[in-house]
Design a protein around this motif. Structure first.
Motif, PDB file in Angstrom:
ATOM      1  N   VAL A  83       0.820  -1.128   0.021  1.00  0.00           N
ATOM      2  CA  VAL A  83       0.032  -0.084  -0.008  1.00  0.00           C
ATOM      3  C   VAL A  83       1.100   1.245   0.015  1.00  0.00           C
ATOM      4  O   VAL A  83       0.842   2.262  -0.768  1.00  0.00           O
ATOM      5  CB  VAL A  83      -1.103  -0.014   1.240  1.00  0.00           C
ATOM      6  CG1 VAL A  83      -1.630   1.261   1.310  1.00  0.00           C
ATOM      7  CG2 VAL A  83      -2.110  -0.978   1.171  1.00  0.00           C
ATOM      8  N   PHE A  86       2.337   2.204  -3.320  1.00  0.00           N
ATOM      9  CA  PHE A  86       1.408   2.315  -4.504  1.00  0.00           C
ATOM     10  C   PHE A  86       1.458   3.606  -4.984  1.00  0.00           C
ATOM     11  O   PHE A  86       1.123   3.830  -6.414  1.00  0.00           O
ATOM     12  CB  PHE A  86      -0.021   2.015  -4.099  1.00  0.00           C
ATOM     13  CG  PHE A  86      -1.226   2.071  -5.107  1.00  0.00           C
ATOM     14  CD1 PHE A  86      -0.785   1.305  -6.250  1.00  0.00           C
ATOM     15  CD2 PHE A  86      -2.245   2.580  -4.936  1.00  0.00           C
ATOM     16  CE1 PHE A  86      -1.867   1.110  -7.209  1.00  0.00           C
ATOM     17  CE2 PHE A  86      -3.358   2.582  -6.045  1.00  0.00           C
ATOM     18  CZ  PHE A  86      -3.119   1.774  -7.059  1.00  0.00           C
ATOM     19  N   GLN A 115      -1.332  -4.086  -8.164  1.00  0.00           N
ATOM     20  CA  GLN A 115      -0.867  -3.737  -6.783  1.00  0.00           C
ATOM     21  C   GLN A 115      -1.775  -4.331  -5.627  1.00  0.00           C
ATOM     22  O   GLN A 115      -1.502  -4.784  -4.513  1.00  0.00           O
ATOM     23  CB  GLN A 115      -0.759  -2.315  -6.470  1.00  0.00           C
ATOM     24  CG  GLN A 115       0.260  -1.942  -5.332  1.00  0.00           C
ATOM     25  CD  GLN A 115       1.598  -2.314  -5.656  1.00  0.00           C
ATOM     26  OE1 GLN A 115       1.989  -2.547  -6.764  1.00  0.00           O
ATOM     27  NE2 GLN A 115       2.602  -2.194  -4.375  1.00  0.00           N
ATOM     28  N   PRO A 116      -3.458  -4.133  -5.825  1.00  0.00           N
ATOM     29  CA  PRO A 116      -4.246  -4.751  -4.863  1.00  0.00           C
ATOM     30  C   PRO A 116      -3.999  -6.194  -4.939  1.00  0.00           C
ATOM     31  O   PRO A 116      -4.248  -6.780  -3.898  1.00  0.00           O
ATOM     32  CB  PRO A 116      -5.269  -4.293  -5.285  1.00  0.00           C
ATOM     33  CG  PRO A 116      -5.317  -3.025  -6.321  1.00  0.00           C
ATOM     34  CD  PRO A 116      -3.859  -3.253  -6.727  1.00  0.00           C
ATOM     35  N   VAL A 119      -1.350  -7.160  -2.387  1.00  0.00           N
ATOM     36  CA  VAL A 119      -1.708  -6.862  -0.870  1.00  0.00           C
ATOM     37  C   VAL A 119      -2.725  -8.101  -0.609  1.00  0.00           C
ATOM     38  O   VAL A 119      -2.424  -8.784   0.595  1.00  0.00           O
ATOM     39  CB  VAL A 119      -2.964  -5.619  -0.966  1.00  0.00           C
ATOM     40  CG1 VAL A 119      -3.478  -5.554   0.663  1.00  0.00           C
ATOM     41  CG2 VAL A 119      -2.031  -4.407  -1.001  1.00  0.00           C
ATOM     42  N   LEU A 120      -3.557  -8.724  -1.391  1.00  0.00           N
ATOM     43  CA  LEU A 120      -4.483  -9.754  -1.069  1.00  0.00           C
ATOM     44  C   LEU A 120      -3.420 -11.114  -0.817  1.00  0.00           C
ATOM     45  O   LEU A 120      -3.875 -11.873  -0.178  1.00  0.00           O
ATOM     46  CB  LEU A 120      -5.430  -9.997  -2.070  1.00  0.00           C
ATOM     47  CG  LEU A 120      -6.554  -8.797  -2.221  1.00  0.00           C
ATOM     48  CD1 LEU A 120      -7.590  -9.108  -3.330  1.00  0.00           C
ATOM     49  CD2 LEU A 120      -7.303  -8.942  -1.062  1.00  0.00           C
TER      50      LEU A 120
END
Length: 137
Positions: A83, A86, A115-116, A119-120
């Motif tokens: 995050v 980003f 990018q998300p 994170v996941l």
């Protein structure tokens, strides 16, 4: 602490190795490419940001692999790192900066959606994200 299912275990290792590889690139052959992603508004030397984030990536990657008992904490830290960096990806898109073969607006835009997923991936592979009780990792 329950054992990690093999898909999560493999995913955690792959993410760790990917972070170590990216971090090594920050410190060696891809330094200029990574500098292109440092936003102009960031009041720090671009080379310092690239070197520091490379060290962090190597540390996170090593921790994902070597510290399975702390995997949830490391997962949250890795997710927070993704995050935090980003804005560099957004800056690369907004300023139309070419780097890493991202030489079109569409390519840079597509990268923003990756990018998300990182994170996941960090949260899922470390079981950092809450899960229903009684479910196996």
């Amino acid at each position: 602490m329950s054992r990690l299912s093999w898909p999560r275990h493999v995913a955690r290792w792959l993410l760790g190795l990917a972070l170590i590889g990216a971090g090594t690139g920050h410190l060696t052959t891809q330094r200029q490419e990574f500098q292109a992603q440092v936003p102009e508004w960031l009041p720090l030397d671009k080379d310092f940001v690239v070197l520091a984030s490379g060290v962090v990536e190597i540390g996170l990657g090593a921790a994902l692999i070597a510290l399975p008992r702390q995997r949830r904490t490391v997962g949250w830290v890795a997710a927070a790192f993704f995050v935090a960096i980003f804005p560099g990806n957004i800056s690369q898109y907004v300023t139309r900066t070419d780097a890493f073969g991202l030489n079109t607006d569409q390519a840079r835009l597509n990268r923003l959606f990756f990018q998300p997923l990182l994170v996941l991936w960090a949260l899922w592979s470390t079981v950092a994200w809450p899960k229903p009780r009684g479910k196996r990792d």
